[in-house]
Enzyme design. Sequence first.
Site, PDB file in Angstrom:
ATOM      1  CG  ASP A   1      22.565  -0.783 -39.053  1.00 45.93           C
ATOM      2  OD1 ASP A   1      23.390   0.086 -39.368  1.00 45.93           O
ATOM      3  OD2 ASP A   1      22.111  -0.916 -37.897  1.00 45.93           O
TER       4      ASP A   1
ATOM      5  NE  ARG B   1      28.119   1.595 -40.109  1.00 51.21           N
ATOM      6  CZ  ARG B   1      26.889   1.474 -39.585  1.00 51.21           C
ATOM      7  NH1 ARG B   1      26.226   0.330 -39.636  1.00 51.21           N
ATOM      8  NH2 ARG B   1      26.306   2.527 -39.056  1.00 51.21           N
TER       9      ARG B   1
END
Length: 313
Positions: free
Chosen positions: A136, A187
């Site tokens: 992340d 992402r």
Amino acid sequence: MIGHVSKAFFHTLAGSQTLKHLASRYGMRSARSFARRFIAGETIEEAIVAARAIESSGLTETLDFLGESVRTMAEADTATRAYLAMIDRIVAAGIGRNISLKLTQLGLTVDRATCVDNLRRILDRAGTHDFFVRVDMEDSPYTQVTLEVFETMWQQEYRNVGIVLQAYLRRSAADAARMNELGARVRLVKGAYQEPATVAYQRRAEVDAAFVEIMRLLLERGTYPAFATHDPDMIAATRTFASSRGISTDRFEFQMLYGIRRDLQSQLRNAGYRVRVYVPFGREWFPYFMRRLGERPANVGFVIRGLWQEERG
Ligand SMILES: Cc1cc2nc3c(=O)[nH]c(=O)nc-3n(C[C@H](O)[C@H](O)[C@H](O)COP(=O)(O)OP(=O)(O)OC[C@H]3O[C@@H](n4cnc5c(N)ncnc54)[C@H](O)[C@@H]3O)c2cc1C
């Protein structure tokens, strides 16, 4: 502007120990408690139950063991061990092999070398079992170092790992080009943190325009990109661009957060797209939860209703 103010407001509240203490007491207490809308539970077993439900509805998931900004090597080691145990538990449960983690949870702010070692331990165990691990992206003081750690792993031939880029950061189009060059999986998100104008676009229209620009770069030249958004306009732009370029639906995926826009998740699945749900779990849910409130102040209403019911019940 309102969005900007509320993000800042919730960011400040996220630092409050009193609030954290109060929320922790009520937020996950029962199956109906307010934090359960966004968090699958405090244990891996609860996350597995959520994952099974997601899979039985034709979607996939990534599991995130919540935690960030640990302060000691011992805490970083505990988080790493929790991830290793989680991998084993996921294998035993037979659910999808995909996890997400944060580098500050593995000790990035304590000692970078230790963090790299911890990440390597996780990637090694993950690799043995054919997992994909998503790193992340956190707030901007960590962007550069996160990308550096990611590239270090890439140079060491780890390929079961991907990264996140935030459309609101001015640098992200260049980072996307770099990731495309490496062949790394990205992402793309809008970005969840409160960031200064020196590094990030402040206006929604600018963030959306950057999202579309990077989406195109990733679809045309990237490796199996993920578009993580609940914004119908961003989703429509992605669908239109992919079909205009003849990019088939198995070459990318959409991702959404647990508990948010389940209607859109099913619509996309019904239209033949791949959809992955980000399933957070664990006891350290407060900062994640506060970011979700900051994105949509209307969420505060259901928290207050939840607290009211808890008090009466
Ligand atoms: C799978 C996934 C992984 C992510 N990983 C990261 C990461 O690593 N780093 C990072 O900075 N950010 C991450 N994010 C968060 C992201 O940056 C945004 O903050 C978040 O997705 C909201 O932006 P949006 O694209 O949905 O668009 P927005 O314009 O914010 O929202 C569009 C619509 O989505 C719905 N919506 C959005 N947020 C909420 C909410 N909290 N509650 C209820 N409805 C809502 C509303 O209907 C809203 O109108 C991730 C998001 C997803 C989906």
